[in-house]
Design a protein around this motif. Structure first.
Motif, mmCIF file in Angstrom:
data_model
loop_
_atom_site.group_PDB
_atom_site.id
_atom_site.type_symbol
_atom_site.label_atom_id
_atom_site.label_comp_id
_atom_site.label_asym_id
_atom_site.label_seq_id
_atom_site.Cartn_x
_atom_site.Cartn_y
_atom_site.Cartn_z
ATOM 1 N N GLU A 1 49.950 1.804 -78.542
ATOM 2 C CA GLU A 1 50.340 2.748 -77.494
ATOM 3 C C GLU A 1 51.850 2.740 -77.275
ATOM 4 N N ARG B 1 55.743 9.743 -82.449
ATOM 5 C CA ARG B 1 55.050 10.838 -81.753
ATOM 6 C C ARG B 1 55.147 12.129 -82.575
ATOM 7 N N LEU C 1 52.748 11.890 -85.530
ATOM 8 C CA LEU C 1 51.362 12.036 -85.067
ATOM 9 C C LEU C 1 51.033 13.507 -84.848
ATOM 10 N N GLN C 2 51.941 14.231 -84.201
ATOM 11 C CA GLN C 2 51.728 15.660 -83.942
ATOM 12 C C GLN C 2 51.690 16.457 -85.242
ATOM 13 N N GLY D 1 48.362 15.999 -86.833
ATOM 14 C CA GLY D 1 47.207 16.363 -86.018
ATOM 15 C C GLY D 1 46.474 15.203 -85.361
ATOM 16 N N PHE D 2 47.150 14.072 -85.196
ATOM 17 C CA PHE D 2 46.536 12.934 -84.524
ATOM 18 C C PHE D 2 46.896 12.941 -83.046
ATOM 19 N N GLU D 3 45.916 12.666 -82.201
ATOM 20 C CA GLU D 3 46.170 12.600 -80.770
ATOM 21 C C GLU D 3 46.659 11.237 -80.332
ATOM 22 N N GLN D 4 46.382 10.216 -81.135
ATOM 23 C CA GLN D 4 46.816 8.865 -80.789
ATOM 24 C C GLN D 4 47.051 8.065 -82.066
#
Length: 142
Positions: A41, A50, A53-54, A57-60
C-alpha cells in the motif's frame, strides 16, 4: 460435489522437490517484504508506481499485479526502493519471482554486496513438521 473436490485436495508433490534454506547476511539487511499488504500500500501511492498500476488496469498493488508480465510496473517498484522513496529505507525487496513460480528472490541495489551464509538447510519431505502442520490445518492430509 464439494466433498469430492475436497477429497482430491492434497499437498502438491512438487513441494517435496524443494529445500528450505535460512540465510544470514553480513552486514544485516533491511528488506521490504512485498507479501506484506502495508508495504504494498505504501508503494502503490508513489507516483511512478501508481502511474504503472493505472496504465495496466490494476486497482491495487497486489500479488497479481506484481507477478504480471509488465516489467515497467516491477521496475517502478524497484526504482522507488533504490531512490529511497519509501520509508523506512530498505536495502532490497523480498518477493516472488514471476519467472520461476513460487521461488522467492531478494533484489539488491548497488552498493550492497552482502556476504550470505547458510544457517540452516533442510530438504522438504512429507514428514517435514511445518508441512504436516499446515497441511493438517488446511485439511490437505488424508
Amino acid at each position: 460435489m464439494t466433498n469430492s473436490l475436497q477429497s482430491n485436495r492434497g499437498v502438491p508433490p512438487t513441494l517435496y522437490e524443494r529445500v528450505a534454506v535460512q540465510l544470514r547476511a553480513d552486514p544485516a539487511l533491511t528488506l521490504l517484504d512485498l507479501h506484506n499488504v502495508a508495504v504494498r500500500e505504501r508503494l502503490a501511492v508513489l507516483p511512478a508506481v501508481r502511474h504503472e498500476l493505472q496504465c495496466w488496469g490494476f486497482e491495487q498493488l497486489d500479488r497479481g499485479a506484481l507477478l504480471a508480465p509488465y516489467r515497467t510496473l516491477t521496475q517502478a517498484v524497484t526504482g522507488a526502493v533504490l531512490r529511497d522513496e519509501i520509508v523506512p529505507l530498505a536495502d532490497g525487496l523480498f518477493a516472488e519471482s514471476r519467472h520461476q513460480g513460487d521461488i522467492v528472490v531478494v533484489f539488491f541495489g548497488s552498493p550492497f554486496e552482502p556476504k550470505l551464509a547458510i544457517v540452516f538447510r533442510e530438504a522438504i519431505t512429507p514428514a517435514h513438521a511445518e508441512v504436516t502442520a499446515v497441511a493438517a490445518k488446511l485439511g490437505l492430509m488424508p
